[in-house]
Design an enzyme around this catalytic site. Structure first.
Site, mmCIF file in Angstrom:
data_model
loop_
_atom_site.group_PDB
_atom_site.id
_atom_site.type_symbol
_atom_site.label_atom_id
_atom_site.label_comp_id
_atom_site.label_asym_id
_atom_site.label_seq_id
_atom_site.Cartn_x
_atom_site.Cartn_y
_atom_site.Cartn_z
ATOM 1 C CE LYS A 233 -3.212 6.807 -2.365
ATOM 2 N NZ LYS A 233 -3.050 8.234 -1.762
ATOM 3 C CB CYS A 371 -10.449 10.737 2.057
ATOM 4 S SG CYS A 371 -9.439 12.078 1.135
HETATM 5 N N1 PLP Z 1 -8.501 4.732 -2.214
HETATM 6 C C1 PLP Z 1 -7.477 4.815 -1.197
HETATM 7 C C2 PLP Z 1 -7.747 3.578 -0.202
HETATM 8 C C3 PLP Z 1 -6.651 5.675 -1.103
HETATM 9 O O1 PLP Z 1 -5.696 5.946 0.055
HETATM 10 C C4 PLP Z 1 -6.798 6.637 -1.978
HETATM 11 C C5 PLP Z 1 -5.658 7.971 -1.821
HETATM 12 O O2 PLP Z 1 -5.641 8.360 -0.837
HETATM 13 C C6 PLP Z 1 -7.682 6.859 -3.068
HETATM 14 C C7 PLP Z 1 -8.647 5.673 -3.082
HETATM 15 C C8 PLP Z 1 -7.641 7.576 -3.992
HETATM 16 O O3 PLP Z 1 -6.580 7.499 -4.889
HETATM 17 P P1 PLP Z 1 -6.148 8.661 -6.114
HETATM 18 O O4 PLP Z 1 -5.241 9.541 -5.201
HETATM 19 O O5 PLP Z 1 -5.906 7.839 -7.244
HETATM 20 O O6 PLP Z 1 -7.276 9.358 -6.616
#
Ligand code: PLP
Length: 413
Positions: A233, A371
């Protein structure tokens, strides 16, 4: 676009945009409008070239070979750790490199929480957490008998701080919360919240997935115990990220995954584990990915996180204003401090239909639950549309987006 920019310098954002090859492409014959950066960020040439250069000229494994390529690979990997540590203002020997936030939170769940928590203990989460910061704690709760308590949000999508603090009772061992909501854009006052938790002897984990790409970060000043970030990101490659943990925690935590690289000595009678971050980095890491993440950190630092923040705030202000004029559009989350993430629905239209028709106009947004099922349950909707902007987006794209939205809205009416 290489020269470093001091805070509030005038940056040629149109030139910055040309650093991102994918932004020049068309989708369904229309110029791509990529408004899905909260999902994953686009990558500048500097990052793509760093990954390419690693495989073309330096490819070897880390920490094993004494030959030149092996040394270069180790320097690249450890170099990325150093760059990230400076970017986040943390000690390099407190930074575990890993595949991203999901891994980082699971590491804390299994190595820190599981051995400590017992029946009668509690974990506090917030209504706006990503599943990555909910499900690991449910697994811990199931195995330890601990319970989960939830801090709620107010009508604007900000945390209700009085209610949150009322949850911080003596049986609470951990408060795990996001710095910035991936659905509402809400920026939580993590410094103040972590101070309140610390006063009560409660450990804090901050999910920085949506903060690190957008604002200057000083983890030391936040005063948390754990902070997780994800590289993809931050304009970096997928499969890269980091967990910062206080040294005292790292020293006390048993390994999560066993294998090569995380040991001092292995005998069949028993193994002596490596110290510090290495104890949690079993196996061959994503070396090329970290070459890219190191380049991403250089790229973001050269632009200046304060400049990126200011740019994105200007885009958000215009975007929010423009959306307010769209008939039947409801915005989810209007907290006073927000990142450039806007969730919305249009009366009578399903989120997936809107996103599908917008794709035909060249517009990439996300539709779904993001999610964050508990947040959808709070609002009583199965899904929303989410447009998330980054510094490489433009005001013209906002105008084109709103025109496309008005067009598809009429088709669905
Ligand atoms: N936490 C938040 C707030 C997120 O936006 C995301 C990804 O969408 C994640 C955790 C998950 O991260 P990762 O893509 O590193 O598994």
């Amino acid at each position: 676009m290489n020269a470093a920019h001091p805070a509030s310098a005038a940056i040629d954002w149109a030139a910055v945009r040309t650093d991102f090859p994918v932004l020049a492409r068309e989708v369904h014959g229309k110029p791509l409008i990529y408004f899905d950066s909260a999902n994953t960020g686009q990558k500048p040439n500097a990052v793509i070239d760093a990954v390419d250069d690693f495989y073309r000229h330096h490819n070897a494994n880390v920490s094993r070979a004494v030959h030149t390529l092996g040394t270069e690979a180790t320097e690249t990997y450890e170099g990325a750790r150093g760059k990230l540590a400076r970017f986040l203002n943390v000690r390099v020997d407190e930074l575990v490199l890993c595949s991203g936030t999901t891994f980082a939170i699971n590491l804390i769940a299994y190595s820190w929480a599981l051995p400590r928590l017992k029946a009668g203990d509690a974990i506090v989460l917030t209504r706006m957490e990503h599943h990555a910061n909910i499900v690991p704690w449910q697994l811990v709760a199931q195995r330890t008998g601990a319970t989960i308590k939830v801090a709620e949000i107010d009508g604007r999508g900000a945390l209700n701080l009085d209610q949150l603090y009322s949850l911080l009772t003596p049986e609470v061992k951990l408060l795990a919360l996001t710095h910035v909501s991936n659905v509402l854009g809400t920026v939580n006052p993590v410094r103040e919240i972590c101070r309140e938790a610390r006063k009560r002897g409660i450990a804090t984990l901050v999910d920085g997935s949506q903060a690190a790409p957008h604002r200057p970060l000083d983890i030391a000043a936040i005063g948390c115990d754990f902070y997780a970030i994800t590289g993809h990101k931050m304009s970096g490659p997928t499969g890269t990220g980091a967990l910062w943990a206080r040294r005292e925690h790292l020293e006390a935590m048993p390994p999560f995954i066993g294998g090569g690289e995380m040991i001092k000595e292995v005998r069949f009678e028993g193994t002596v584990f490596a110290d510090g971050p290495r104890r949690f980095e079993a196996g061959t890491p994503n070396i090329a990915g970290f070459a890219g993440l190191g380049a991403a950190v250089d790229y973001l630092s050269a632009l200046g996180m304060a400049n990126i923040d200011a740019r994105e705030q200007a885009l958000l202000a215009r975007f929010t204003q423009a959306l307010r004029d769209v008939p039947g559009l409801r915005i989810f989350g209007e907290a006073p401090e927000k990142a450039a993430v806007v969730s919305f629905l249009i009366e009578g239209a399903h989120a997936h239909d809107l996103a599908t028709l917008l794709d035909l106009e060249g517009v990439a947004i996300r539709s779904g639950h993001h999610c964050a099922h508990p947040l959808m349950q709070h609002f009583g909707v199965p899904a929303t549309c989410r447009a998330s902007l980054a510094y490489y987006n433009t005001f013209d794209e906002i105008d084109a987006f709103v025109a496309a939205l008005n067009k598809v809205r009429k088709l669905l009416a």
